[in-house]
Design an enzyme around this catalytic site. Structure first.
Site, short mmCIF file in Angstrom:
data_model
loop_
_atom_site.label_atom_id
_atom_site.label_comp_id
_atom_site.label_asym_id
_atom_site.label_seq_id
_atom_site.Cartn_x
_atom_site.Cartn_y
_atom_site.Cartn_z
N ASP A 184 49.15 -3.15 31.03
CA ASP A 184 48.99 -2.17 31.97
C ASP A 184 50.08 -1.70 32.22
O ASP A 184 50.99 -2.23 32.95
CB ASP A 184 48.33 -3.02 33.30
CG ASP A 184 48.08 -2.01 34.65
OD1 ASP A 184 48.09 -0.70 34.38
OD2 ASP A 184 47.12 -2.28 35.47
N HIS A 186 50.27 0.72 34.67
CA HIS A 186 50.04 0.72 36.33
C HIS A 186 50.46 1.84 36.84
O HIS A 186 50.75 2.27 38.17
CB HIS A 186 50.59 -0.39 36.84
CG HIS A 186 50.20 -1.00 38.28
ND1 HIS A 186 50.55 -0.65 39.33
CD2 HIS A 186 48.86 -1.86 38.17
CE1 HIS A 186 49.80 -1.42 40.20
NE2 HIS A 186 48.73 -1.98 39.58
N GLU A 210 47.10 0.53 29.54
CA GLU A 210 46.19 0.93 30.66
C GLU A 210 47.34 1.95 31.58
O GLU A 210 48.11 1.46 31.96
CB GLU A 210 45.74 -0.02 31.50
CG GLU A 210 44.82 0.04 32.65
CD GLU A 210 44.39 -1.04 33.38
OE1 GLU A 210 44.23 -0.89 34.81
OE2 GLU A 210 44.16 -1.91 32.96
N GLU A 236 40.97 3.75 36.78
CA GLU A 236 40.91 3.07 38.11
C GLU A 236 41.05 4.00 39.35
O GLU A 236 40.75 3.70 40.44
CB GLU A 236 41.69 1.96 38.19
CG GLU A 236 43.08 2.02 38.41
CD GLU A 236 44.25 1.01 38.19
OE1 GLU A 236 44.52 0.54 39.37
OE2 GLU A 236 44.10 0.36 37.01
N ASP A 259 35.96 2.24 38.68
CA ASP A 259 35.91 1.04 39.80
C ASP A 259 34.61 1.24 40.67
O ASP A 259 34.43 2.21 41.16
CB ASP A 259 37.13 1.13 40.54
CG ASP A 259 37.16 -0.08 41.46
OD1 ASP A 259 36.15 -0.61 42.10
OD2 ASP A 259 38.26 -1.13 41.66
N HIS A 286 36.80 -1.40 36.16
CA HIS A 286 38.13 -1.97 36.98
C HIS A 286 37.58 -2.74 38.06
O HIS A 286 36.74 -2.37 38.90
CB HIS A 286 38.93 -0.81 37.52
CG HIS A 286 40.08 -1.10 38.43
ND1 HIS A 286 40.08 -1.02 39.80
CD2 HIS A 286 41.54 -1.54 38.14
CE1 HIS A 286 41.21 -1.34 40.12
NE2 HIS A 286 42.26 -1.66 39.10
#
Length: 383
Positions: A184, A186, A210, A236, A259, A286
């Site tokens: 990730d 992020h 990700e 996400e 998500d 997610h």
């Protein structure tokens, strides 16, 4: 039957639960939350319920979704879509209980008998990932996910890139080639560093990278994807099918991660997944959240052909005070075996919330916010 009442419960570690009650005594549960903005989302939920849903027939889920979304001149975004998401989850839970069937049966029936899950390792600033990876694989998981880095400058040093590569190398050495490892970024990584990091990680065959860039820089994804063989994942912080339409049409992603508590709930997640199927893109919802969100995801995964794997938050670094199973009357519904979880066959979302425990925990002072990171010069860094 009509909706008569609702209650909201802010509970540790950072979750918001919604209980919806109908005139015939049925109860549905949902999880409307933006992590760190629970009180803001709670206000949006109250506005939607007080101004529209109270007194309405809960079975008209699609009409309610359209009204909550399109009934306001301003629409979309994390707060409104998360409020809609949690309400939508409660409506599906109620409908399943009304018909005596799990939600996935109402959505077309199973496309699989069990759902693969992955386990988080390493924390916000990843460390000791090799040892943690070995422990989780020994516990039965066949897929892991870790953060790639701590904060990065927009153009950072070779040492920062080398450190990220060394961490995933340690995981590979610990668990071998048969375990999948998602990495990730992020949203901490700027465009030039995303390409450099991808090149450095490629020899270790990540399952995906990700959020290689922030969603506002999704226009950079096609070039990043073209520069690496590592599958690209994102989603996400994207809240509707209209957000996902752009990356799908641009051939920018291999795996999307909507998500269920942010992207409009079960109704919208299923539509997003079906859109992705037409583009040969997989779905990995997610879910670093609580048991209601996880149950909602699994219900959609069960009937979604292109669902690849499911995130879940057991033992994640955020869950220091309470964990997913603590709020369930029967925690065995999420028993992970050989890296999979069985699809719950109970009515509605297939879980029973321990309401007494929820009420006890709601008395606790919950005030979770993500940290604000800064670079050495004092400027704000992406968390």
């Amino acid at each position: 039957m009509y909706i008569t009442d609702y209650e909201l419960f802010e509970v540790p570690p950072r979750w918001l639960f919604l209980k919806l009650t109908t005139s015939d005594g049925r109860v549905g549960w949902g999880e409307p939350v933006v992590e760190g903005r629970a009180k803001t989302v709670a206000a949006a939920v109250e506005e939607l319920l007080d101004n529209y849903l109270l007194g309405e027939d809960p079975t008209r889920i699609e009409d309610h979704w359209q009204t909550m979304y399109r009934g306001g001149f301003y629409r979309g975004g994390p707060v409104l879509m998360s409020a809609i998401a949690g309400i939508d989850q409660t409506l599906w839970d109620l409908k399943g209980k009304q018909f005596g069937a799990p939600v996935h049966e109402l959505l077309g029936g199973r496309a699989r008998d069990r759902v693969r899950v992955y386990q988080w390792i390493g924390g916000d600033r990843p460390a000791d990932v090799g040892e943690a990876a070995r422990e989780k694989v020994d516990a039965g998981f066949s897929a892991l996910k870790m953060n790639a880095t701590a904060e990065l400058e927009s153009i950072d040093s070779p040492a920062a890139v080398d450190a990220a590569a060394e961490r995933i190398a340690a995981v590979r050495e610990a668990v071998g080639d048969e375990v999948d490892v998602g990495v990730d970024f992020h949203g901490r990584v700027a465009k030039p560093m995303a390409r450099r990091l991808a090149a450095a990680l490629e020899p270790y065959d990540p399952m995906f990278i990700e959020e290689p860039v922030l969603p506002e820089n999704n226009d950079a994804l096609p070039a990043i994807r073209a520069s690496t063989t590592i599958p690209i994942a994102t989603g996400e912080r994207m809240y509707s099918r209209w957000d996902f339409k752009e990356v799908l049409e641009a051939d920018a992603v291999d795996l999307i991660q909507p998500d269920v508590s942010h992207a409009g709930g079960i109704t919208e997640l299923k539509k997003i997944a079906s859109m992705a199927e037409a583009y040969d893109v997989s779905v990995a919802p997610h879910c670093p959240l609580g048991p209601i969100a996880l149950a909602s995801c699994i219900q959609v995964d069960a009937c979604t052909p292109n669902a690849l794997i499911q995130e879940q938050s057991l033992d994640i670094h955020y869950n220091e005070t309470s964990d997913v199973l603590d709020y369930l009357a029967d925690p065995s519904v999420f028993e992970y075996r050989d890296g999979f979880v069985e699809v719950p066959d109970g009515d509605g979302l297939g879980i029973e919330i321990d309401e007494e425990h929820v009420r006890e925990q709601a008395e606790e002072d919950v005030d979770w916010h993500n940290p604000v990171w800064r670079h050495d010069d004092g400027s704000v860094a992406e968390w």
